[in-house]
Scaffold this motif. Structure first.
Motif, mmCIF file in Angstrom:
data_model
loop_
_atom_site.group_PDB
_atom_site.id
_atom_site.type_symbol
_atom_site.label_atom_id
_atom_site.label_comp_id
_atom_site.label_asym_id
_atom_site.label_seq_id
_atom_site.Cartn_x
_atom_site.Cartn_y
_atom_site.Cartn_z
ATOM 1 N N ARG C 116 -9.447 66.772 57.158
ATOM 2 C CA ARG C 116 -8.793 67.060 58.438
ATOM 3 C C ARG C 116 -7.745 68.150 58.252
ATOM 4 N N GLU C 117 -7.555 68.893 59.302
ATOM 5 C CA GLU C 117 -6.576 69.969 59.284
ATOM 6 C C GLU C 117 -5.231 69.388 59.701
ATOM 7 N N ASN C 118 -4.172 69.898 59.156
ATOM 8 C CA ASN C 118 -2.847 69.507 59.621
ATOM 9 C C ASN C 118 -2.467 70.327 60.842
ATOM 10 N N SER C 119 -1.544 69.794 61.619
ATOM 11 C CA SER C 119 -1.213 70.442 62.889
ATOM 12 C C SER C 119 -0.535 71.800 62.694
ATOM 13 N N ASN C 120 0.011 72.035 61.490
ATOM 14 C CA ASN C 120 0.657 73.334 61.257
ATOM 15 C C ASN C 120 -0.348 74.475 61.111
ATOM 16 N N GLY C 121 -1.632 74.134 60.968
ATOM 17 C CA GLY C 121 -2.656 75.167 60.855
ATOM 18 C C GLY C 121 -2.721 75.840 59.498
ATOM 19 N N LYS C 122 -1.847 75.427 58.606
ATOM 20 C CA LYS C 122 -1.796 76.079 57.292
ATOM 21 C C LYS C 122 -2.436 75.263 56.190
ATOM 22 N N THR C 123 -2.474 73.975 56.388
ATOM 23 C CA THR C 123 -2.965 73.077 55.342
ATOM 24 C C THR C 123 -3.832 71.996 55.974
ATOM 25 N N GLY C 124 -4.443 71.217 55.103
ATOM 26 C CA GLY C 124 -5.220 70.084 55.575
ATOM 27 C C GLY C 124 -5.306 69.051 54.466
ATOM 28 N N SER C 142 -13.638 54.822 38.892
ATOM 29 C CA SER C 142 -13.904 55.522 40.148
ATOM 30 C C SER C 142 -12.733 55.255 41.077
ATOM 31 N N TYR C 143 -12.470 56.202 41.963
ATOM 32 C CA TYR C 143 -11.317 56.052 42.847
ATOM 33 C C TYR C 143 -11.428 57.078 43.967
ATOM 34 N N VAL C 144 -10.731 56.765 45.037
ATOM 35 C CA VAL C 144 -10.575 57.723 46.132
ATOM 36 C C VAL C 144 -9.192 58.356 46.000
ATOM 37 N N ARG C 145 -9.123 59.665 46.190
ATOM 38 C CA ARG C 145 -7.778 60.252 46.335
ATOM 39 C C ARG C 145 -7.815 61.226 47.489
ATOM 40 N N TRP C 146 -6.653 61.469 48.042
ATOM 41 C CA TRP C 146 -6.561 62.469 49.088
ATOM 42 C C TRP C 146 -5.399 63.391 48.759
ATOM 43 N N VAL C 147 -5.628 64.644 49.125
ATOM 44 C CA VAL C 147 -4.785 65.694 48.611
ATOM 45 C C VAL C 147 -4.580 66.737 49.709
ATOM 46 N N MET C 148 -3.367 67.250 49.795
ATOM 47 C CA MET C 148 -3.105 68.302 50.777
ATOM 48 C C MET C 148 -3.458 69.650 50.165
ATOM 49 N N VAL C 149 -4.331 70.383 50.844
ATOM 50 C CA VAL C 149 -4.873 71.636 50.316
ATOM 51 C C VAL C 149 -4.545 72.767 51.291
ATOM 52 N N ARG C 150 -4.280 73.947 50.753
ATOM 53 C CA ARG C 150 -3.994 75.115 51.603
ATOM 54 C C ARG C 150 -5.280 75.645 52.235
ATOM 55 N N LYS C 151 -5.150 76.194 53.432
ATOM 56 C CA LYS C 151 -6.233 76.973 54.014
ATOM 57 C C LYS C 151 -6.186 78.377 53.423
ATOM 58 N N ARG C 152 -7.359 78.974 53.311
ATOM 59 C CA ARG C 152 -7.414 80.359 52.838
ATOM 60 C C ARG C 152 -6.869 81.274 53.930
ATOM 61 N N ASP C 153 -7.192 80.899 55.148
ATOM 62 C CA ASP C 153 -6.897 81.757 56.293
ATOM 63 C C ASP C 153 -6.443 80.854 57.435
ATOM 64 N N GLU C 154 -5.250 81.108 57.943
ATOM 65 C CA GLU C 154 -4.730 80.249 59.007
ATOM 66 C C GLU C 154 -5.614 80.247 60.249
ATOM 67 N N ALA C 155 -6.321 81.365 60.444
ATOM 68 C CA ALA C 155 -7.125 81.501 61.666
ATOM 69 C C ALA C 155 -8.432 80.710 61.611
ATOM 70 N N SER C 156 -8.823 80.301 60.433
ATOM 71 C CA SER C 156 -10.148 79.671 60.343
ATOM 72 C C SER C 156 -10.154 78.305 61.017
ATOM 73 N N VAL C 157 -11.312 77.958 61.518
ATOM 74 C CA VAL C 157 -11.494 76.694 62.233
ATOM 75 C C VAL C 157 -12.145 75.681 61.288
ATOM 76 N N ILE C 158 -11.550 74.523 61.200
ATOM 77 C CA ILE C 158 -12.034 73.502 60.272
ATOM 78 C C ILE C 158 -12.782 72.424 61.046
ATOM 79 N N ALA C 159 -13.995 72.147 60.597
ATOM 80 C CA ALA C 159 -14.756 71.052 61.209
ATOM 81 C C ALA C 159 -14.187 69.733 60.703
ATOM 82 N N GLY C 160 -13.275 69.179 61.470
ATOM 83 C CA GLY C 160 -12.629 67.947 61.044
ATOM 84 C C GLY C 160 -13.603 66.777 61.010
ATOM 85 N N HIS C 161 -13.156 65.731 60.415
ATOM 86 C CA HIS C 161 -13.998 64.567 60.203
ATOM 87 C C HIS C 161 -13.032 63.407 60.063
#
Lengths: 347, 347, 347
Positions: C116-124, C142-161
């Motif tokens: 998912r994308e964060n509302s700031n449009g910069k990370t997800g 085995s494990y699940v982890r979640w991590v905040m990752v930068r977008k390459r381009d703020e303008a790009s549209v992310i297909a959230g899930h």
């Protein structure tokens, strides 16, 4: 009654061309050394990292990293050759031989092949050809290095000898096929990158991107692991009064850092086969951050092999200077290493 | 609900003469420990460095360094004996037993052999005899140490007991021939120095020349490797408010540094057979540089052996003080260790 | 000509739910890694420390520490998942599988299970389920982890899930009996403490007492040992201009420090069987001192076993804050880790 049994190291007067030095002390390499090498540099080349990957390359175990072998052999030579060295000036004609595995015992033998006094009358240059051997007397690495050594007595007269003729680089055709692993079943998914030998072009430059800051404890652990006793690396009490005011980091530590950084862009260059030349352009100190970039100088086939090719790489390391602009020794401050080597890659 | 399961360590009140302590936790020694030991101290003694050299000395593998064995055994005793120690006061009657090889599992047992309260009513001294055992219940090292321990409660009454009678030194005639390797085929070319047992004279002093600066990361890695949990070595947050304002370096780290430095002049003293005594004269801190010198206190033959002899050595370590003038504890500031041991050498 | 072969890491745009990532590079674990782990954390749990103790628990060798296995598997995922991470946000549904022994070769595979994308449009935020496998394709962790990752381009549209539904904790009944060692012959004398499973009560809190100050060299050695290449841990030149002005310590280093400290009070919790959840509440930097405490959240039996029981533990780590008052993340500054796990203990 006065410490005459201690080794103060050899001075320029103690060397003679043709002299052979059998260096103490032999060293059994173990899985412990390999783990420390990983912890010190973070190296990730699959051939050395995974026993199973190594087996798919025709080796029975994961080989010890080429530069760990080099450093252990080099370390053996220090008490005899460079304990009183002012500077390690250069390398040439280096060849990596049979693979080294955990459990092998290494020793080193050097021959003095050149000697000259510097015009200042205080120092001179000694050229040695060093050979590292395993327990079966097989070559594991051999190379020429030359080093600036202090004279014991400025008044002494040195029987000079012309420096040896050294090859500009190791001829690719002389790289023995048996020193190149079998890449027929190379797994490009597990190795880290998809790039094959054919994907690299002569003249291509690769910024390895990452930087690694070095701590005093790290280079000291490394240099002791290699049983390298050169005093400038360990004794802050003395170095505080010395040339730099600080402990100097073993040049080989920079080579291994740069090599580990070069994984990023050269992950499949899993085997170093020759050291064509190299020099430590400037010193590195704790707290500095090392970066690296590579240039493909040449490419060559391996006779009779269609699974493997050779790249001749120039590997440049810098301190506190990112490499996106590919800085060169004569153009930029901050370059500390300029190394020239042949590496083997899958085709 | 309040952490009652945590070990706060024993206080003077918790000890009684005759008490036996079986120390947790057993530890399998590996090639990894050996490599770390090399990285921490740069030790180069050929017997421990090379499997093949060890085999020429009648051992089937390279033995684990004597002091690494000592430190692992010592470390086991810390949670029971010296977690609340003010100072480690001395050692006596130490003997090294059967060789330890990678793969052996060590444990430690101590007996309390003496106990007395200090006149200040706040502390006391506990004497223990510790025995390190391998998986076959063979002694690998045993020694007496005494340590100043805090009382839990100043008001408590301690049943004192006269300190044990301790030998001034281990008698050379009691050193078992089987603890001395076979030096019949000792290779003086590979060992690092030509000096034999017969070349050392009682009263001879040897300056080991080199200096080694210690970093916080190094002594912490070492002390954790030995699973030694004494708090003063690790917790800067607490030590900042403590006696010295800094983390104190484990005294055994100094022993190993001095021993490794002593290679320069005593390269063939490859085996420590007894610890006659020793004390940590002053503390060492990170950033200090350690130097060392040795004096030959005595010489002895090994019964029935013409390949080996014993030297009784006084090994002195200093901080930020070179040893060309052979500084003594009572004469010079900067002495930190005064150790007395028997070592075996080839004749 | 411009370093296009180097890996700049994946950005948010590069991930898609359902995507499978086979991470390079495989890694053979050795006794050297185990020794380094001991040197880095001082861990003393008897099962991992002694081959013989492990054999009395039905294993043929001492198993590799659970968290060392975790870190090696985690490290493999970094170049693909978190090279451009802003923060490692959490863990869930972690299970430790078959024991890992020196000589095993590990690799890692991840599946993207949420995005998912964060509302700031910069990370997800990217959610992955990672599985570590040995050379026989058996699960080691085995494990699940979640991590905040930068977008390459703020303008790009992310297909959230939608983020995946994650269990609040691993059900005790789902812990496989075969992952719990045989404690029938557990030696409470050698293990370090007398406390059995039955001695712990739900709600009980344990202050682990000791503190451990971290040095730059230590966390760098550890993180490289795990072949974890995340840039924030190594590059002071870049970090000096970054968020904190300093190198950030790998969160897993904190887990291992806290786990090693927890020996004091939980010495018999020799096996971690599940990671229910966890988050790195605040960063740790070199020079800080880590403390830890635990709370027993729950207890459970192991189906069909009367030798072993499970404790659900909350393990809290702090920096520069002793834990006698059991500080909580939302109440006290200085809490850096909040971990929830199941451990197996002898009954």
């Amino acid at each position: 009654m006065s410490g005459l049994k201690s080794n103060r190291g050899n001075f320029l007067e103690d060397f003679a061309v043709g002299q052979t030095l059998e260096h103490p002390t032999p060293r059994t390499v173990t899985a412990g050394d390999v783990a420390l090498y990983t912890a010190l540099y973070g190296s990730r080349f699959a051939l050395q990292s995974s026993e199973i990957f190594a087996q798919t390359c025709g080796l029975h175990l994961a080989p010890v990293d080429d530069w760990l072998v080099f450093h252990i052999v080099f370390g053996k030579t220090v008490p005899d050759i460079s304990l009183n060295a002012v500077a390690n000036l250069g390398y040439a004609e280096g060849r990596f031989g049979v693979p080294v595995y955990a459990g092998d015992t290494l020793r080193a033998v050097s021959e003095v092949i050149g000697l000259r006094e510097n015009s200042n009358g205080k120092t001179g240059v000694v050229y040695v050809r060093t050979c590292g051997l395993n327990q079966n007397n097989q070559d594991v690495v051999s190379y020429v290095r030359w080093v600036m050594v202090r004279k014991r007595d400025e008044a002494s007269v040195i029987a000079g000898h012309p420096p040896p003729e050294l090859a500009d680089h190791v001829g690719a055709q002389s790289v023995l096929s048996r020193t190149v692993p079998d890449f027929s079943n190379f797994d490009f998914g597990l190795s880290g990158e998809p790039h094959r030998w054919g994907d690299y072009a002569v003249g291509e430059k690769i910024d390895h991107m990452d930087g690694m800051t070095v701590e005093e404890a790290e280079h000291q652990l490394a240099t002791r692991l290699y049983q390298n006793t050169a005093r400038v690396h360990f004794n802050q009490f003395a170095e505080a009064r010395g040339r730099f005011g600080r402990r100097l980091i073993y040049g080989g530590h920079v080579i291994s850092l740069a090599r580990a950084l070069s994984f990023n862009g050269l992950a499949n260059a899993v085997k170093v086969v020759a050291l064509n030349g190299g020099r430590h352009v400037a010193p590195l100190f704790a707290g500095d951050t090392v970066f690296a970039w590579s240039e493909v100088l040449d490419k060559a086939e391996v006779a009779g092999r269609d699974d493997a090719g050779l790249l001749r790489l120039r590997l440049i390391a810098t301190r506190d200077l990112a490499c996106a602009q590919f800085p060169l020794p004569d153009e930029a401050d901050g370059v500390i290493l300029d190394l020239d080597m042949w590496v083997a890659m899958p085709r």
